[in-house]
Every structure is written in structure tokens, then in C-alpha cells.
Design a protein around this motif. Structure first.
Motif, PDB file in Angstrom:
ATOM      1  N   LEU A   1       0.919  33.423 -14.763  1.00  0.00           N
ATOM      2  CA  LEU A   1      -0.029  33.854 -15.798  1.00  0.00           C
ATOM      3  C   LEU A   1      -1.022  32.743 -16.117  1.00  0.00           C
ATOM      4  N   LEU A   2      -0.520  31.505 -16.150  1.00  0.00           N
ATOM      5  CA  LEU A   2      -1.411  30.386 -16.449  1.00  0.00           C
ATOM      6  C   LEU A   2      -2.463  30.235 -15.350  1.00  0.00           C
ATOM      7  N   ILE A   3      -2.002  30.352 -14.106  1.00  0.00           N
ATOM      8  CA  ILE A   3      -2.949  30.242 -12.988  1.00  0.00           C
ATOM      9  C   ILE A   3      -3.991  31.351 -13.094  1.00  0.00           C
ATOM     10  N   PHE A   4      -3.527  32.541 -13.453  1.00  0.00           N
ATOM     11  CA  PHE A   4      -4.437  33.673 -13.586  1.00  0.00           C
ATOM     12  C   PHE A   4      -5.491  33.424 -14.652  1.00  0.00           C
ATOM     13  N   GLN A   5      -5.003  32.888 -15.779  1.00  0.00           N
ATOM     14  CA  GLN A   5      -5.940  32.620 -16.867  1.00  0.00           C
ATOM     15  C   GLN A   5      -7.075  31.736 -16.366  1.00  0.00           C
ATOM     16  N   GLY A   6      -6.708  30.748 -15.533  1.00  0.00           N
ATOM     17  CA  GLY A   6      -7.697  29.830 -14.983  1.00  0.00           C
ATOM     18  C   GLY A   6      -8.673  30.507 -14.036  1.00  0.00           C
ATOM     19  N   CYS A   7      -8.243  31.626 -13.446  1.00  0.00           N
ATOM     20  CA  CYS A   7      -9.089  32.304 -12.459  1.00  0.00           C
ATOM     21  C   CYS A   7      -9.997  33.335 -13.095  1.00  0.00           C
ATOM     22  N   GLN A   8      -9.907  33.467 -14.399  1.00  0.00           N
ATOM     23  CA  GLN A   8     -10.669  34.503 -15.075  1.00  0.00           C
ATOM     24  C   GLN A   8     -11.807  33.824 -15.814  1.00  0.00           C
ATOM     25  N   LYS A   9     -12.834  33.454 -15.071  1.00  0.00           N
ATOM     26  CA  LYS A   9     -13.890  32.618 -15.641  1.00  0.00           C
ATOM     27  C   LYS A   9     -15.236  33.261 -15.460  1.00  0.00           C
ATOM     28  N   GLU A  10     -16.117  32.965 -16.396  1.00  0.00           N
ATOM     29  CA  GLU A  10     -17.483  33.393 -16.179  1.00  0.00           C
ATOM     30  C   GLU A  10     -18.029  32.642 -14.973  1.00  0.00           C
ATOM     31  N   PRO A  11     -18.498  33.375 -13.956  1.00  0.00           N
ATOM     32  CA  PRO A  11     -18.972  32.675 -12.770  1.00  0.00           C
ATOM     33  C   PRO A  11     -20.221  31.872 -13.094  1.00  0.00           C
TER      34      PRO A  11
ATOM     35  N   THR B   1     -25.568  41.630 -19.065  1.00  0.00           N
ATOM     36  CA  THR B   1     -26.487  41.556 -20.200  1.00  0.00           C
ATOM     37  C   THR B   1     -27.439  40.412 -19.951  1.00  0.00           C
ATOM     38  N   LYS B   2     -27.266  39.776 -18.801  1.00  0.00           N
ATOM     39  CA  LYS B   2     -28.178  38.723 -18.340  1.00  0.00           C
ATOM     40  C   LYS B   2     -28.040  38.653 -16.825  1.00  0.00           C
ATOM     41  N   MET B   3     -28.934  37.923 -16.188  1.00  0.00           N
ATOM     42  CA  MET B   3     -28.876  37.762 -14.744  1.00  0.00           C
ATOM     43  C   MET B   3     -27.785  36.765 -14.416  1.00  0.00           C
ATOM     44  N   ILE B   4     -26.958  37.090 -13.437  1.00  0.00           N
ATOM     45  CA  ILE B   4     -25.975  36.130 -12.937  1.00  0.00           C
ATOM     46  C   ILE B   4     -26.197  35.984 -11.437  1.00  0.00           C
ATOM     47  N   TYR B   5     -26.464  34.765 -11.006  1.00  0.00           N
ATOM     48  CA  TYR B   5     -26.727  34.507  -9.592  1.00  0.00           C
ATOM     49  C   TYR B   5     -25.439  34.049  -8.920  1.00  0.00           C
ATOM     50  N   SER B   6     -24.613  34.999  -8.592  1.00  0.00           N
ATOM     51  CA  SER B   6     -23.316  34.721  -7.990  1.00  0.00           C
ATOM     52  C   SER B   6     -22.793  36.033  -7.445  1.00  0.00           C
ATOM     53  N   ASN B   7     -21.859  35.966  -6.499  1.00  0.00           N
ATOM     54  CA  ASN B   7     -21.203  37.211  -6.067  1.00  0.00           C
ATOM     55  C   ASN B   7     -19.878  37.402  -6.782  1.00  0.00           C
ATOM     56  N   SER B   8     -19.594  36.505  -7.719  1.00  0.00           N
ATOM     57  CA  SER B   8     -18.330  36.570  -8.440  1.00  0.00           C
ATOM     58  C   SER B   8     -18.540  37.277  -9.781  1.00  0.00           C
ATOM     59  N   VAL B   9     -17.650  38.190 -10.112  1.00  0.00           N
ATOM     60  CA  VAL B   9     -17.769  38.947 -11.361  1.00  0.00           C
ATOM     61  C   VAL B   9     -16.538  38.690 -12.215  1.00  0.00           C
ATOM     62  N   GLN B  10     -16.785  38.254 -13.442  1.00  0.00           N
ATOM     63  CA  GLN B  10     -15.677  38.047 -14.371  1.00  0.00           C
ATOM     64  C   GLN B  10     -15.167  39.392 -14.862  1.00  0.00           C
ATOM     65  N   MET B  11     -13.877  39.604 -14.719  1.00  0.00           N
ATOM     66  CA  MET B  11     -13.288  40.867 -15.142  1.00  0.00           C
ATOM     67  C   MET B  11     -12.587  40.663 -16.477  1.00  0.00           C
ATOM     68  N   PRO B  12     -13.054  41.379 -17.523  1.00  0.00           N
ATOM     69  CA  PRO B  12     -12.429  41.196 -18.827  1.00  0.00           C
ATOM     70  C   PRO B  12     -10.971  41.653 -18.817  1.00  0.00           C
TER      71      PRO B  12
END
Lengths: 521, 308
Positions: free
Chosen positions: A20-30, B192-203
Motif C-alpha cells: 500500500l505504501l508503494i502504491f501511495q508513492g505511485c499515485q502522483k500528479e504527473p 482542468t489544465k494542460m498536462i504534457y505527459s502520457n501519465s494520468v493520475q488516477m484519483p
């Protein structure tokens, strides 16, 4: 046995918590790659850019620039104090802004426009009676928001932005060389330069000139975003002072000069025919009748309720590189009749790609899709160009000139392509064969020729001229973008091939201008 | 045996699969294995674009067929290992967009009874479940509403209480799920803004599931279900825009679920389920039905135990 079980449960528990901790780290705004662009640090200062060929200005000093204060004046000394007082209390946010704008002013305003295009690239939702509302420039905040930043609209917006930036930059460089105001750090060694500042002259600030022009064009094209645009403009102006590159009067005079240059472009944009490109029901009927009279099956909207074609009169808009007679003369020959064997072959090939999608072709379709809610194909080519240009150490004026050539080419590509589309009014493959399912949204305008192909041919041609080492990449990217429309089962091969040829020819016009604008001397 | 029938409400939110599985308070005996298939059908012709409830004649009715392989192994009477693997096929009845199909995500759950007590005839147990979701194929996530899934690796945890007195029971659970960033085929996109990446943060996603009804034994029960899912963050679909994997997808569903052991064939049970989405945000208003059969047998020990 009991001991074993105890351990087993513990091991699982520990693994799960770690997991779970590793997952948390992988959930980032790119992070966006544009956040990592290096600071602009020109190889060549292009101090002679005041003599480059402008687009609309009759001469680089057609628009007057306020005469600067003498550097010995008390007011100027006060401006130097202002820089030092900013620098003494920089916040983290200030430093972020300095880093952001240091990548280049032309570049960042181009990105801002791309973001607004993506935000506004949404087709209006229908009225209750099945008609569609038309966005109104005078009431941009009421639904449907103005503009619907579709590919032709966007191509024009990018072109006006880049062209105005270019003329504004030429004017700035002219006055810089004329006034020969030294940089603030030369007058006061206590002033630090927080980013690379070119060792040329400071008055007026070319960054402020470009920003003044950019903000004025953006406000015209996206009138509902005045406050956002104004905020960006103020940020950029403050950054120029905070970073030690310019004083207040250099920035203010620059902004004013840029705005006045942009006004020439705004006056032109108001009369370039774009506002009439939506057409009216009798225009739309005329386009249909023209195809019927030729014995062809006319294009029909595949949307429900049927949506009028996207900007069908955009072919009459006044471009920058070609005049209207060249647009008409450059029309390719008519595609084969929809009743012909040749056409049937084209249609069958589209059906093949619809029925036999591979994961790789699907990737290509989606990579180049650039449909609803995106910055459109012209925006995509701006992104490609900027990703390369940031490593080439251009001056601001060369950035402006290169993007102006690119965007004027794509604007004229849109004009020519929309002229052809609405002249021949060729149905989309799915209209003639409902078995043809598409891998991406079906654009709501006629098929022949492909907009993606025309844009890409034009873009790859001018980019190859601007940055020859990547010619091979640009050409293969353009070919992939073009074929993506066939793979996506929304275009015939002939649309892509003829569109590409048209695009290359238009791109060549931009190359010819580039060879003669004085920048490559 | 403890399979609740499983429904795909796919279409916009295949993640809700999780809240439909292993949400009961039942455990397999040690060394018992239960495996089977569930076939599902779901559809919607209205959806919520943000909070705006609408139809769309350019997609018509979006429907989904699925067949899911599932299995449950009793590590012991208090610890079960569960997996599910669906094949999904989605299509739209109108417009030109091509449908999608493929093997979706392997979900593996470890379910453990943490505490059990008989309180004046109320048999009460507290259970915990940990889950992992792993996409099995390189399907396209960024093609909603016709994508077969989000293609995100997921990790989830669920707490559950199950109470039974005579043949009445109620089970309530709550879960949280972390989803790893996904990679899409584009290298820039607008949220809600431009993101220049192929990675998408999943809530992240949270949810609850409440089910109650009549339970004769683990192979014979009928229950009503209330299921809620809430995406923490994400953004709304804008007017007339396409949906996107990181939208803020919420849904409340109600349903009915039934399991019945087939008389005369020891270990074979049939299952049926129906669910209806009653409220939502950035999801389809889905109706779904599913039916399946599972077979339970002992792998080694001849000893058979049932909880409760």
C-alpha cells in the motif's frame, strides 16, 4: 504448526502494508515536460532583427516607442532600487514564476494559447428543438462559450498570436538597438541576474513587448479569459523586474509597444472573414446542391441531431501566405466520383482498417487524434516544435519568427483544406458504408482532403527548413499523423495523400518567406 | 461458498467490480476450492455529465457483455484467496465509434476473518480484505465510454461486519482503493489544465456495500444490496466533452442477488443478480443483470466444514 500460521499471517500483513505504501508513492500528479524546459540562453543575440521583414508592419518603427529616461536620471535610479527591493524578498512563488518564464516568453504564451484552445475546443450542445446554438463573441461567458476552438479556429488563433509576436519582437529589437539602454546590472552591480540575460540592450524589454502583443491577441481570441490573460501578463512583467533583466519603464514601454503592434493584427483579424465562416442555412444548402448538381452524393452530418458543417466558409478567410486567388488555383483535381470503381476501392480500404484495427494502429490513431477537448493538430505541431526549439538556444525574436512561419503555414493550410473540403463536399466513409466504425470521433465536415495531412505536410516542411537535422523525423511524424486518419477509418487514403501534397506546397511558401525575411543572413 | 454474483457496471466504472465481489461475510473451508463463471450484461442510455443528466444520440445505448472467471480457495477456514478475471465487450448502438473487447484485469483478494463472536444468538464476525488489481492486456483505457477498463493497477482494503440471527443477516462493508497512474497513448491532455505527459493520475476511490436478506446456508440466500462508490478527486466531464479515466466518478446502486444450490448435485450452485444505478456523477445510469454457476469441491482433506 501454530507458529507457522502466526508467521504466515504476519508476513502477509507486512507485505500488504508495504504494498500500500508503494502504491501511495505511485499515485502522483504527473509532471509536465514543459516544467523542465531550460532557461532561454540564446547562442546568437540577433541584434540585427530590427531589419528583418515584418508581416504587417510597414517598417519596424511604424509604431512609436516612448523615449527612455536617461540612466543618470533620478527616476531611473529609483527603478533600480525597485529591482533590488523585489530581489531582497523573493518568495518561493516568485522563484517558481521566474523559472517558468525564463524558458521563453514566445514559448510560454504559445503554451497558454494551447491550453485555452484545449479548454474551448468543445462542440456546442444542441438546443431543445434539435438546432445548435452558435457561440457569440460578444457574450463569451454564456453557454455556448465563445469560441468553439475547433481546428480552423485554432489555426487562425495560433497564427495571429505568432505573427503579432514576430512583428512586435522586430519592433522591440529595432528600438533596443536604437536606444542602446544598458541592462540594469550594468548600471548597478548590486543587481543580480537570476536567469541568463542576453548581453544586449534593455529598452524596451522584448519580453514585455511580446507579452503585450500576446495578451492583446489572446484577449481577442478568448474574450472570456480576460482576467486569466491579464494575470499572466502581470506575472511576466513582474518576473522581468524581479529577475534583474529589466526596469519598470523598460517593461511598461515594452507592453505598450506590443499592444500597439497587436492592434494592427486585431484590426486585420476583424476583417479577415472568419466571423462569416459559420455560414447560414442557405450557404449550407448551396454546398450540398453543388455536389448534387455534379452527380455526387453530398456530405451529410453523421451526428444526431444533424450538425451544420464546421466553419464551411473558412476557405474564404484571408490568410497570411496565400491570397484568395492562390487558394482557388491551388485546389486539387476532383476526387473520383463516389460511383466509380476507384472510389469503391478507397472505401473498401477504409473498411479493411475499420475491421482490422491493431493495437499499434490504435495507438497511432489516438496519439494523433487531437479531437474534441485537445489543442487540435496545429497545437500538436506547436508542441512538437517547442519541444525541439527549447534545446536550440534561439533568441526571443528568432523563436517568434520560427513559430510565425509555422503557424502562418498551418493557418493557410486550414484555409486551403477547408476550401477543398467544402468545394467537393465528399462524404465520410461511414456515411457511404455504415459498416465502417471509426477508432476516433468522426469530424463533422467533409472528407476530401484530410486536415491532419494538410496541417502535417505544411508543418513538417517548414520545420525541416527551420531545423534540418530533424527533417527525417518531421517527415515521418507527418506521414504517421496523416495515415492515422486512414487507420482510424475516418478518411480515405486519397484524402491523406492529396492533403499531404497540398500541405507540403503551402509549407514551401513559408520556407520561401523564411529564406527572404533576413533572419538567415 | 460465498460468491455474490457479480455484475459489471463496466462502462465508465469497471472499478465498481470490486465492491460487488467478496463483499459477503462467508468463508470457504480449508482446502476447498470454488470456481465458476458469471455472464453479465449491462447497459445505459442516460449518463451524468458532471451533474447534468443527459442522453446522447451519438452513442445511443452503450452496452456491455462480459464473462468472468472466478475462483476462491480456502487457505483455512478463516483465510480465503479469491480471484476474478473478466472478458468484456462494449459497444454503442448509435454513432460511428467502434466497440472494444478484451481480457480486463485480474483481481486477487485475500479475505481474513479477524474476530467472531456469538452475542445472544447474533453471530457476528469482523472481516478484512486486501485486494490487488492487475490489468492483463494492453487494452485502451483512454477511450471512454467504450474502454473495457481503466488499466490501472489497484490496491484496496476493505473492512466488513457480518451479523446473522437465525436466517436473517446483514453485511456491511467499506473499502478504499488506491490506483496507480496509467499511461495513455497521447503525450498531452487537458483535465482542468494542460498536462504534457502520457501519465494520468488516477484519483482514489472509496465505497460502501450493504446487503441484507435471508440466508439459509452459504449456498442458499437471497439479499438486497445498496452499493455506493465515491471517487476522491478527479474532475467533471465538461459539457459535450468526452469522458476521461480520471473523471470524478460516483455512483449509488441498488440490487437484488440470489444464490441457490442445485438439488442433487453436491457443490453446484446457481447465482443471479440485478443492479440499477440510481444516482451518479460522470457515469452511466446502468442497468445490469448477471447469472452464473459455481462448483465447489475439496482439494485434499475429506473433511468439510462450513462456517456458521
Amino acid at each position: 504448526m501454530k507458529l507457522f500460521k502466526f508467521k504466515f499471517a504476519h508476513i502477509i500483513g507486512v507485505c500488504c502494508i508495504l504494498g500500500l505504501l508503494i502504491f501511495q508513492g505511485c499515485q502522483k500528479e504527473p509532471s509536465s515536460r514543459v516544467d523542465f524546459y531550460p532557461s532561454l540562453s540564446p547562442d546568437k543575440l540577433d541584434t540585427q532583427a530590427g531589419s528583418w521583414l515584418p508581416i504587417l508592419l510597414s517598417s519596424p518603427d511604424e509604431v512609436e516607442c516612448e523615449i527612455p529616461l536617461l540612466t543618470v536620471s533620478p527616476d531611473y535610479k529609483l527603478e533600480l532600487v525597485e529591482i533590488k527591493s523585489w530581489q531582497a524578498k523573493l518568495t518561493d512563488n516568485d522563484r517558481e514564476l521566474i523559472k517558468y518564464w525564463s524558458a521563453g516568453t514566445v514559448l510560454r504564451w504559445n503554451e497558454i494559447m494551447r491550453e485555452l484552445v484545449a479548454k474551448y475546443n468543445l462542440p456546442p450542445y444542441q438546443n431543445a428543438d434539435g438546432t445548435y446554438p452558435v457561440p457569440n463573441a460578444n457574450n463569451p461567458l454564456a453557454y455556448p462559450f465563445f469560441p468553439f476552438a475547433n481546428p480552423p479556429y485554432a489555426s487562425r488563433a495560433y497564427a495571429y498570436l505568432s505573427a503579432a509576436q514576430y512583428d512586435a519582437a522586430i519592433s522591440a529589437y529595432f528600438y533596443k538597438s536604437k536606444f542602446k539602454r544598458s541592462r540594469p546590472s550594468v548600471s548597478d552591480p548590486d543587481i543580480k541576474e537570476l536567469i541568463p540575460v542576453p548581453r544586449d540592450f534593455a529598452y524596451p524589454s522584448e519580453e514585455a513587448v511580446i507579452s503585450g502583443a500576446s495578451a492583446a491577441i489572446l484577449k481577442l481570441m478568448f474574450p472570456g479569459e480576460q482576467d486569466f490573460i491579464e494575470q499572466k501578463l502581470q506575472e511576466c512583467k513582474n518576473v522581468r523586474i524581479m529577475c534583474g533583466g529589466n526596469t519598470r519603464s523598460e517593461v511598461n514601454a515594452g507592453e505598450l509597444l506590443g499592444e500597439k503592434v497587436a492592434q494592427k493584427f486585431i484590426n486585420r483579424a476583424r476583417q479577415d472573414g472568419a466571423s462569416k465562416s459559420v455560414g447560414n442555412p442557405s450557404d449550407w444548402q448551396m454546398l450540398e446542391d453543388r455536389a448534387v448538381n455534379r452527380g455526387e452524393t453530398p456530405w451529410k452530418s453523421m451526428e444526431t441531431p444533424a450538425r451544420p458543417p464546421m466553419l464551411p466558409l473558412f476557405g474564404r478567410v484571408k490568410g497570411f501566405l496565400l491570397d484568395s486567388s492562390e487558394v482557388v488555383q491551388g485546389r486539387p483535381a476532383a476526387p473520383p466520383s463516389v460511383h466509380s470503381q476507384a472510389f469503391k476501392k478507397e472505401l473498401d480500404e477504409v473498411l479493411y482498417y475499420s475491421k482490422n484495427a491493431t493495437r499499434e494502429r490504435t495507438r497511432i490513431v489516438h496519439f494523433w487524434g487531437d479531437g474534441v477537448g485537445t489543442y487540435t493538430p496545429p497545437g500538436h505541431w506547436n508542441a512538437i516544435a517547442c519541444d525541439d526549439f527549447v534545446n536550440l538556444n534561439f533568441s526571443e525574436v528568432r523563436w517568434a519568427r520560427n513559430l510565425a512561419l509555422l503557424n502562418m503555414a498551418m493557418f493557410d493550410a486550414a484555409i486551403c483544406c477547408w476550401d477543398v473540403k467544402n468545394f467537393y463536399y465528399t462524404p465520410r466513409p461511414s456515411q457511404l458504408n455504415p459498416e465502417i466504425k471509426t477508432l476516433t470521433g468522426l469530424p463533422n465536415f467533409p472528407s476530401f482532403t484530410s486536415g491532419h495531412s494538410t496541417f502535417s505536410g505544411a508543418a513538417a516542411t517548414i520545420l525541416s527548413y527551420l531545423h534540418p537535422p530533424k527533417q527525417g523525423n518531421y517527415v515521418s511524424m507527418a506521414n504517421e499523423a496523416s495515415l492515422s486518419r486512414l487507420y482510424g477509418a475516418i478518411h480515405y487514403r486519397m484524402d491523406t495523400e492529396v492533403g499531404m501534397t497540398m500541405g507540403v506546397n503551402i509549407g514551401q511558401k513559408a520556407v520561401n518567406r523564411g529564406k527572404n525575411d533576413g533572419a538567415d543572413k | 461458498m460465498k460468491w455474490k454474483g457479480l455484475i459489471y457496471s463496466a462502462l465508465f466504472l469497471p472499478i465498481s467490480l470490486l465492491s460487488q465481489t467478496e463483499s459477503d461475510g462467508l468463508f470457504m473451508a480449508k482446502n476447498n476450492f470454488c470456481g465458476g463463471f458469471v455472464a453479465g450484461f449491462s447497459q445505459w442510455n442516460h449518463y451524468w455529465e458532471g451533474n447534468f443528466y443527459r442522453s446522447n444520440e451519438n452513442i445511443g445505448t452503450v452496452s456491455s457483455n462480459s464473462i468472468m472467471l472466478m475462483g476462491n480457495y480456502g487457505i483455512n477456514g478463516k483465510t480465503n484467496l479469491i480471484f476474478t478475471l473478466p472478458y468484456i465487450q462494449n459497444q454503442a448502438s448509435a454513432g460511428t465509434l467502434i466497440g472494444q473487447q478484451g481480457l480486463q484485469d485480474l483481481n486477487v483478494f485475500l479475505k481474513r476473518e479477524l474476530y467472531a463472536i456469538n452475542f445472544k444468538g447474533w453471530l457476528t464476525s469482523f472481516n478484512g480484505t486486501l485486494g490487488l488489481g492487475l490489468p492483463t492486456t494492453n487494452y485502451v483505457a483512454d477511450y471512454l465510454p467504450l474502454s473495457i477498463g481503466m488499466k490501472s493497477q489497484t490496491a484496496s482494503a476493505k473492512m466488513m461486519i457480518d451479523v446473522q440471527k437465525k436466517q436473517f443477516f446483514i453485511t456491511a462493508s467499506a473499502f478504499g482503493m488506491l490506483r496507480r497512474n496509467i499511461e495513455i497513448d497521447r503525450d498531452a491532455y487537458y483535465t482542468t489544465k494542460m498536462i504534457y505527459s502520457n501519465s494520468v493520475q488516477m484519483p482514489s476511490v472509496t465505497g460502501y456495500n450493504i446487503r441484507t436478506g435471508w440466508r439459509k446456508d452459504p449456498d442458499h440466500y437471497i439479499e438486497v444490496i445498496l452499493d455506493g462508490m465515491n471517487t476522491i478527486g478527479g474532475f467533471d466531464i465538461r459539457r459535450n466533452d468526452m469522458p476521461f479515466p480520471s473523471n470524478n466518478m460516483d455512483a449509488i446502486k441498488v440490487g437484488l442477488n440470489l444464490k441457490w444450490g442445485i438439488p442433487g448435485i453436491n457443490g453446484l450452485s446457481a447465482m443471479a443478480m440485478a443492479m440499477q444505478t440510481v444516482a451518479g456523477r460522470n457515469v452511466g445510469m446502468t442497468q445490469s443483470v448477471a447469472a452464473g454457476a459455481v462448483y465447489q469441491f475439496e482439494i485434499s482433506s475429506p473433511k468439510k466444514t462450513n462456517k456458521k
